[in-house]
Write a protein that holds these residues in place. Sequence first.
Motif, short mmCIF file in Angstrom:
data_model
loop_
_atom_site.label_atom_id
_atom_site.label_comp_id
_atom_site.label_asym_id
_atom_site.label_seq_id
_atom_site.Cartn_x
_atom_site.Cartn_y
_atom_site.Cartn_z
N ALA A 68 -5.69 -4.12 -12.98
CA ALA A 68 -6.24 -3.22 -11.97
C ALA A 68 -7.76 -3.43 -11.94
O ALA A 68 -8.45 -3.12 -12.91
CB ALA A 68 -5.89 -1.78 -12.28
N ASP B 298 -9.46 -2.41 -9.05
CA ASP B 298 -9.56 -1.78 -7.73
C ASP B 298 -10.45 -0.55 -7.75
O ASP B 298 -10.29 0.35 -6.92
CB ASP B 298 -8.17 -1.41 -7.23
CG ASP B 298 -7.47 -0.39 -8.15
OD1 ASP B 298 -7.60 -0.54 -9.38
OD2 ASP B 298 -6.81 0.53 -7.65
N SER C 247 -13.02 1.96 -6.86
CA SER C 247 -13.80 2.18 -5.64
C SER C 247 -15.28 2.03 -5.99
O SER C 247 -15.65 2.08 -7.17
CB SER C 247 -13.52 3.58 -5.09
OG SER C 247 -13.82 4.53 -6.09
N THR D 240 -16.64 4.75 -8.39
CA THR D 240 -16.17 4.61 -9.78
C THR D 240 -16.82 3.42 -10.46
O THR D 240 -17.29 3.49 -11.60
CB THR D 240 -14.63 4.43 -9.81
OG1 THR D 240 -14.04 5.53 -9.13
CG2 THR D 240 -14.10 4.37 -11.23
N LYS E 39 -5.66 -1.87 -3.24
CA LYS E 39 -5.58 -0.41 -3.30
C LYS E 39 -5.79 0.12 -1.88
O LYS E 39 -6.79 -0.21 -1.22
CB LYS E 39 -6.65 0.13 -4.24
CG LYS E 39 -6.60 1.62 -4.45
CD LYS E 39 -7.76 2.37 -3.82
CE LYS E 39 -9.05 2.17 -4.55
NZ LYS E 39 -9.02 2.66 -5.91
N LYS F 233 -1.36 -0.56 -3.68
CA LYS F 233 -1.34 0.51 -4.68
C LYS F 233 -1.89 1.81 -4.11
O LYS F 233 -2.86 1.79 -3.34
CB LYS F 233 -2.16 0.11 -5.90
CG LYS F 233 -1.84 0.93 -7.12
CD LYS F 233 -3.03 1.06 -8.05
CE LYS F 233 -3.98 2.11 -7.54
NZ LYS F 233 -5.04 2.46 -8.47
N ARG G 146 -2.65 5.88 -5.63
CA ARG G 146 -2.66 6.72 -6.82
C ARG G 146 -2.69 8.19 -6.45
O ARG G 146 -3.58 8.62 -5.71
CB ARG G 146 -3.88 6.36 -7.67
CG ARG G 146 -4.18 7.29 -8.82
CD ARG G 146 -5.35 6.68 -9.62
NE ARG G 146 -5.86 7.57 -10.62
CZ ARG G 146 -7.05 8.16 -10.55
NH1 ARG G 146 -7.84 7.96 -9.50
NH2 ARG G 146 -7.46 8.94 -11.52
N GLU H 266 1.87 5.09 -7.96
CA GLU H 266 1.14 5.54 -9.14
C GLU H 266 0.94 7.06 -9.14
O GLU H 266 -0.04 7.56 -8.57
CB GLU H 266 -0.23 4.84 -9.23
CG GLU H 266 -1.03 5.26 -10.46
CD GLU H 266 -2.41 4.60 -10.54
OE1 GLU H 266 -2.83 3.95 -9.57
OE2 GLU H 266 -3.06 4.74 -11.59
N GLU I 163 -0.35 9.70 -11.36
CA GLU I 163 -1.01 9.81 -12.66
C GLU I 163 -1.16 11.26 -13.09
O GLU I 163 -1.88 12.04 -12.47
CB GLU I 163 -2.42 9.18 -12.62
CG GLU I 163 -3.12 9.34 -13.98
CD GLU I 163 -4.53 8.78 -14.05
OE1 GLU I 163 -5.10 8.44 -13.00
OE2 GLU I 163 -5.06 8.70 -15.18
N LYS J 91 3.98 2.95 -11.45
CA LYS J 91 2.82 2.89 -12.35
C LYS J 91 2.53 4.29 -12.89
O LYS J 91 1.73 5.04 -12.32
CB LYS J 91 1.60 2.32 -11.59
CG LYS J 91 0.31 2.31 -12.40
CD LYS J 91 -0.77 1.46 -11.76
CE LYS J 91 -2.09 1.61 -12.48
NZ LYS J 91 -3.11 0.66 -12.07
N SER K 295 -3.65 2.93 -18.06
CA SER K 295 -4.12 3.26 -19.41
C SER K 295 -4.75 4.65 -19.48
O SER K 295 -4.72 5.27 -20.55
CB SER K 295 -5.07 2.19 -19.96
OG SER K 295 -6.17 1.98 -19.12
N GLY K 296 -5.33 5.12 -18.40
CA GLY K 296 -5.73 6.53 -18.28
C GLY K 296 -6.85 7.01 -19.17
O GLY K 296 -7.04 8.21 -19.30
N ALA L 141 -6.67 -0.90 -16.06
CA ALA L 141 -8.03 -1.22 -15.60
C ALA L 141 -8.95 -1.18 -16.81
O ALA L 141 -9.29 -2.22 -17.39
CB ALA L 141 -8.47 -0.25 -14.52
N ARG L 142 -9.27 0.06 -17.26
CA ARG L 142 -10.22 0.19 -18.38
C ARG L 142 -9.73 -0.51 -19.64
O ARG L 142 -10.51 -1.14 -20.35
CB ARG L 142 -10.48 1.67 -18.66
CG ARG L 142 -11.43 2.31 -17.68
CD ARG L 142 -11.35 3.80 -17.73
NE ARG L 142 -10.13 4.32 -17.13
CZ ARG L 142 -9.82 5.60 -17.02
NH1 ARG L 142 -10.66 6.51 -17.47
NH2 ARG L 142 -8.70 5.99 -16.45
#
Length: 365
Positions: free
Chosen positions: A22, A24, A26, A29, A97, A136, A138, A177, A179, A219, A286-287, A318-319
């Motif tokens: 990931a 993606d 924005s 972010t 995304k 994607k 979310r 997704e 979350e 996801k 991964s959150g 992503a992270r």
Amino acid sequence: MNTEKLISTAKALVADDKGLLAMDESNPTCNKRFAKLNIPQTVEARRAYRELIVTAPGLGETISGAILFDETIRQQKKDGTPFLKVLVDAEIIPGIKVDTGAKDLAAHPGEKITEGLDGLRDRLIEYFQMGARFAKWRAVITIGDGLPSRSGLEANVHALARYATLCQEAGLVPIVEPEVLMDGDHSFERCLKVTEEVLRNVFIQLNCQRVLLEGMILKPNMVLPGLTCPPHKEVKEVGVGEQQYQVRLKDRQPDESSDVDEVADATVKCLLRTVPAAVPGIAFLSGGQSAELASARLNAMNVRFKSQLPWALAFSFARAIQQPALEIWRGQETNVKAAQQALLHRARCNRAARRGEYTSAMEET
Ligand code: 5MM
């Protein structure tokens, strides 16, 4: 709708023990993450960072698909080669995304609704023509006092399902997704309950909106206690002769490795109760977990359950893939190679986790 193509793309996204990257974020972010490391928050800095990622040598050996942001899908390497071509040449499927972000849900304090359905059909046609083959969206679910509300949950899962059908109409595999955020002091059990409720409602809506389950990827979050959940004392009954003793093992923080098996068990239990077997793959976010814990928990799920599951358990981090690389890069050209090695290392760890072969020793090499 080309059903066969959707199914083969969805399968390819979770094939060969690879996973999704990931990338993606924005602009707000991405800029926030850059600001923390004193990296300039400019179009050029974001472009240079994304060039570092897509040109990491051999990325396609571990990554099946990359989720891009609208700005990134239109960008090129410094030499003019479009990022889309770089990805396709590396045998990485480009994704995009398509939500336009989570905004406050009217009359629902503390809850968000993801926007982006207006005009989505036309945007999806454009992205498909550019070369994207999956998308994607979310939805953000907050756990709190009385949250999520029934109406907040329904609004979010309805939007997710509307998005997914539009994607399939346009020939794009939807990554769905929902979350459940780690933010808050909720317990592990509360996260399990809410995640189960959310996923059950996601699939009710996906069926209502006639989404082809074989042509999508889920996801979800892993089941975890809230980030500010007070450490709980693990207490275990131990038999010694005739007597039973309660032994206090240790204080446990939510993000400690001691709960790896517990997280794996609860997450898989939750998914088995809610996700139909027709779905080809589940690729976790991964959150906000540390990169190592995200790998360890995915690994534990595959070690303990892989042979019994109807769907693949993969990653869409992503992270947990990018963060170590970003911290090395810090906007400096001279750090690109080292940052790429850090990125590739995390991608390899997560591929190993899909195989149940990840060990902490991999972090020492
Ligand atoms: C939850 O965020 C997704 C997975 O990232 P992590 O593995 O870091 O949790 C991620 O794809 C996210 O949706 C994007 O980074 C976009 O986020 P924003 O908030 O910029 O739209």
